[in-house]
Design an enzyme around this catalytic site. Structure first.
Site, PDB file in Angstrom:
ATOM      1  N   HIS A 217       0.851  -1.253  -0.026  1.00  0.00           N
ATOM      2  CA  HIS A 217      -0.205   0.097   0.036  1.00  0.00           C
ATOM      3  C   HIS A 217       0.942   1.129   0.086  1.00  0.00           C
ATOM      4  CE1 HIS A 217      -1.915  -3.170   2.578  1.00  0.00           C
ATOM      5  NE2 HIS A 217      -2.906  -3.013   1.700  1.00  0.00           N
ATOM      6  N   GLY A 394       5.333   7.259 -31.923  1.00  0.00           N
ATOM      7  CA  GLY A 394       6.456   7.877 -31.168  1.00  0.00           C
ATOM      8  C   GLY A 394       7.600   7.105 -30.875  1.00  0.00           C
ATOM      9  N   HIS A 396      10.031   6.726 -33.356  1.00  0.00           N
ATOM     10  CA  HIS A 396      10.925   6.800 -34.521  1.00  0.00           C
ATOM     11  C   HIS A 396      12.383   6.755 -33.836  1.00  0.00           C
ATOM     12  CE1 HIS A 396      12.452   7.583 -38.511  1.00  0.00           C
ATOM     13  NE2 HIS A 396      12.891   8.663 -37.868  1.00  0.00           N
ATOM     14  N   SER A 440      10.886   2.084 -40.881  1.00  0.00           N
ATOM     15  CA  SER A 440      12.122   2.738 -40.824  1.00  0.00           C
ATOM     16  C   SER A 440      13.288   1.845 -40.821  1.00  0.00           C
ATOM     17  CB  SER A 440      12.442   3.977 -39.780  1.00  0.00           C
ATOM     18  OG  SER A 440      12.716   3.272 -38.677  1.00  0.00           O
ATOM     19  N   ARG A 538       1.651   4.487 -40.379  1.00  0.00           N
ATOM     20  CA  ARG A 538       0.510   4.584 -39.052  1.00  0.00           C
ATOM     21  C   ARG A 538       0.038   5.854 -39.090  1.00  0.00           C
ATOM     22  NH1 ARG A 538       3.621   1.169 -34.264  1.00  0.00           N
ATOM     23  NH2 ARG A 538       4.038  -0.621 -35.489  1.00  0.00           N
ATOM     24  N   ASP A 551       7.829  15.609 -40.685  1.00  0.00           N
ATOM     25  CA  ASP A 551       7.791  14.230 -40.789  1.00  0.00           C
ATOM     26  C   ASP A 551       9.270  13.787 -40.035  1.00  0.00           C
ATOM     27  OD1 ASP A 551       7.063  11.458 -41.920  1.00  0.00           O
ATOM     28  OD2 ASP A 551       9.113  11.731 -42.604  1.00  0.00           O
ATOM     29  N   GLY A 553      10.886  10.983 -40.252  1.00  0.00           N
ATOM     30  CA  GLY A 553      11.745  10.110 -41.134  1.00  0.00           C
ATOM     31  C   GLY A 553      12.392  11.066 -42.133  1.00  0.00           C
TER      32      GLY A 553
END
Length: 580
Positions: A217, A394, A396, A440, A538, A551, A553
Site C-alpha cells: 500500500h 512515438g 521513431h 524505418s 501509421r 515528418d 523520417g
C-alpha cells in the site's frame, strides 16, 4: 489513477458484483465477500482468505478449486469488519472447521481475531494464520512482526492444496505455517497508486528513484535510490530474499515474481531474465515458478520477488492443481535436460576482404560516417520521438537509435575482420534493418544495401558512383515502401536530395559543392512536410493531426546527410530563401 468508477464509495461492491457476473458458474456473492458457487465440499476444511480490496487477483480472484473456498473483501486497502469475517466463515464452513489466513496488518489482525473468538464461542472450529513474508518490514529475529505481501498467495496455495487433499484443520494449519516460515519476499516501488475518485497517489517518489522495501500500500520501506537497471534490480531482489535461506533447504524453491499493477508483463519478463539466471547461479532449483500479477495494489508501479523453500511435504502441495478466476496452476514441466542448439542466422552477408590499402581506408571511412550519424541520432532521439508521437506511435527516435547502434557494431566487426567498404556497409545495413525493425528499419536497410552495391571495393568513391548509389537507394526505398513525394515520408527529403546531387554533378560541381546542394535540398524537402497531411504509414490514420509538424523520417534523414558531409569536410549549407 483509477479511471472507471461511479461513486468511489461503491467501487468495491460494484467490482465484486462484476466479478461474480463474469464467473457465474464459479463464484457467488455472500455477505462480506465471495465464495465458491457450489460451496465447500462437505467434510472438507474451509479455507478462507481475505483483507482489503484493491489487490486483485488477491483476494476474491483466488476463490476456486485447489485454493480458497471463500474470500472476505474489505474496502480498498481496508480490513474487513468483524461482521464480514463471521459471515464469510459461516458461509464457507462445511463441518470440518475453518482455516483463516491473511496478511499481518493491524486492522486485519484485530477484526479476523475478534471474529474467530466469536465463532469459537458459537461452536465453530477456527484457526488463524498471519502471513509474514516481507523481509523489509522487520529483521529475522522479529519475523512474526513482518507484513504479508505477495507471499499471501503462496501460503494460501499450500493451505488450499492441503485442504483439497483432505487434511484436517490441524494439518492444514501446520503445513501452511511451515510454508509461511520458509517464505521471504522483498518488494520495490517506482510510484504510488491512486484510490478511486482521488486525483493524487497515496505516495510519490522523485522521478528516476526507486523505493526499496515498500509495502503493497506504499508503507515505508528502507530507503530510496536512483532507479537501477533491470539487471541491478534483479541482483538486489535476489540478494534480499536469499539472505534468509534455511539451513535445511536443499535448493528446491517456489518462486514468484509479482507485478503490483503498473509494471506490466514484458517488463516483468525482462526482470525475470536476470532473476532466473541469478537464482540458478546461487543453487536454487526452480519448481513451477510464477511471473505475473498476483497480489497487486491498484495502479501501483512496483514489483516483488518471493521465494518459498520447498521440501518433500511442501513440493507436492505447490505442484497440486488450482483453478480460480485469477490463478491457474498445474501441469508444470521442468526444463528438459538437453535442448536443441541455437541455430545460427543464415542472413549474414558475405564479407569480402579489402585487397588494397585504399580499400581498407574506404572501409574505415564507412565506420566513421556511421559513428557520426550515431552521435547525432542519439542526441535527437527525444526530438524525433516527439515528432512521431503527434500522429503515430512515438517510436521513431528509439528505432533509429537501435538501428544505428546495431549498424555501428556490425560495421566495426566487419572492419576488424578486414572487409572492404561494400561489405562493411552491407553488414551495417543488415544489422540496421534487423535491430531497428518497423518501417524505418526496413527502408534504411534496403537503401544502404543499394548504396553499397555502387561503392568501389578498393578505391575511393567518385562523385559519379555516389550519384549512382544514392539514386539506387532512393529507387529501392520508393519501390519497397511505395511512398511518393507529397506523402509526408522521408521520400520528401530524399527525392529532392538525389535530384540536387545528380544535377550538381552534371553541371560540373565539386563533390563538396554537390553535397552542400544535396543537404540543402533535403532540408527544404523535410521542412515542406510540415504543411502536408500524412498519407502513408501509421500516421495516415490521423493524417490531419500531423499538419504543422515535419515528418520525423525526413528529419532524421537530414541529420544523417549533414553528418556525412561533416565527416567528409563539407561545410554545412546556409539556408536558402525559399520563394513563396
Amino acid at each position: 489513477m483509477t479511471y472507471v468508477h461511479n461513486r468511489p464509495e461503491d467501487f468495491v461492491a460494484e467490482a465484486l458484483r462484476g466479478l461474480v457476473k463474469a464467473h457465474p458458474g464459479r463464484l457467488r456473492s455472500v455477505p462480506g465477500g465471495i465464495a465458491r458457487v457450489e460451496g465447500t465440499r462437505p467434510g472438507k476444511v474451509a479455507v478462507v482468505v481475505g483483507g482489503g480490496s484493491g489487490h486483485y487477483p488477491a483476494f476474491a480472484g483466488l476463490v476456486g478449486d485447489g485454493l480458497a473456498d471463500a474470500a472476505v473483501c474489505g474496502d480498498i486497502f481496508t480490513s474487513p469488519s468483524t461482521r464480514q469475517v463471521i459471515d464469510v466463515c459461516r458461509a464457507a464452513d462445511a463441518g470440518a472447521g475453518v482455516f483463516v489466513t491473511f496478511g499481518n496488518y493491524a486492522g486485519d489482525v484485530l477484526n479476523f481475531g475478534a471474529a474467530a473468538s466469536r465463532l469459537r464461542a458459537q461452536g465453530t472450529d477456527v484457526t488463524i494464520l498471519l502471513v509474514t513474508d516481507d523481509v523489509a518490514s522487520a529483521p529475522a529475529e522479529r519475523a512474526a512482526e513482518r507484513r504479508g505481501v505477495a507471499g499471501d498467495l503462496v501460503v494460501f496455495k499450500f493451505a488450499g492444496a492441503a485442504a483439497e487433499e483432505g487434511a484436517d484443520l490441524a494439518e492444514v494449519n501446520r503445513l501452511a505455517a511451515r510454508a509461511n516460515e520458509r517464505t521471504q519476499s522483498f518488494g520495490v516501488a517506482f510510484g504510488g497508486c491512486t484510490l478511486p475518485g482521488h486525483d493524487h497517489p497515496l505516495f510519490s517518489l522523485e522521478p528516476g528513484e526507486v523505493g526499496w522495501g515498500l509495502g503493497i500500500h506504499g508503507e515505508p520501506g528502507i530507503g530510496e535510490e536512483p532507479l537501477p537497471t533491470a539487471a541491478a534490480l534483479a541482483a538486489e531482489l535476489v540478494d534480499r530474499v536469499l539472505a534468509e535461506r534455511p539451513a535445511d533447504a536443499d535448493g528446491r524453491a517456489a518462486v514468484l515474481l509479482n507485478g503490483l499493477g503498473n509494471v506490466k508483463y514484458e517488463e516483468l519478463f525482462v526482470l525475470w531474465d536476470s532473476v532466473h539466471d541469478l537464482l540458478l547461479e546461487r543453487g536454487v532449483r526452480l519448481v513451477a515458478p510464477l511471473v505475473g500479477e498476483y497480489v497487486t495494489s491498484l495502479d501501483m508501479a512496483g514489483c516483488s520477488l518471493t521465494v518459498t523453500w520447498l521440501d518433500d511435504e511442501l513440493e507436492p502441495l505447490w505442484l497440486a492443481p488450482a483453478d480460480t478466476p485469477g490463478f491457474q496452476h498445474g501441469g508444470w514441466r521442468p526444463a528438459p535436460r538437453t535442448v536443441p542448439a541455437e541455430l545460427a542466422s543464415d542472413a549474414e552477408t558475405e564479407l569480402v576482404p579489402a585487397a588494397t590499402a585504399e580499400g581498407a581506408a574506404a572501409a574505415r571511412m564507412v565506420t566513421r560516417l556511421l559513428r557520426r550519424a550515431q552521435a547525432a541520432l542519439h542526441d535527437a532521439e527525444q526530438m524525433l520521438g516527439d515528432l512521431d508521437a503527434v500522429a503515430a506511435d512515438g517510436d521513431h527516435g528509439r528505432g533509429m537509435r537501435r538501428g544505428i547502434d546495431a549498424a555501428v557494431d556490425a560495421a566495426d566487426a566487419a572492419v576488424d575482420a578486414g572487409g572492404d567498404a561494400p561489405s562493411v556497409l552491407r553488414r551495417a545495413a543488415d544489422a540496421w534493418a534487423d535491430r531497428a525493425g518497423g518501417t524505418s528499419g526496413a527502408l534504411w536497410g534496403v537503401g544502404l544495401l543499394a548504396l553499397a552495391d555502387a561503392l568501389p571495393a578498393d578505391a575511393p568513391v567518385t562523385l559519379g558512383q555516389l550519384v549512382a548509389g544514392v539514386t539506387a537507394a532512393r529507387d529501392q526505398i520508393q519501390e519497397v515502401g511505395g511512398a511518393q513525394v507529397g506523402d509526408k515520408t522521408l521520400v520528401d527529403a530524399l527525392h529532392p536530395a538525389v535530384e540536387a546531387l545528380a544535377g550538381s554533378a552534371a553541371q560540373g560541381a565539386t563533390p563538396a559543392e554537390a553535397w552542400q546542394a544535396t543537404v540543402l535540398a533535403a532540408r527544404e524537402g523535410a521542412a515542406s512536410t510540415e504543411h502536408i497531411a500524412a498519407r502513408r504509414g501509421r500516421a495516415r490514420v490521423l493524417g490531419d493531426k500531423s499538419l504543422g509538424v515535419p515528418d520525423p523520417g525526413a528529419t532524421s534523414l537530414v541529420l544523417i546527410l549533414g553528418e556525412a558531409g561533416a565527416e567528409l569536410g563539407v561545410p554545412a549549407p546556409a539556408n536558402r530563401k525559399v520563394e513563396s
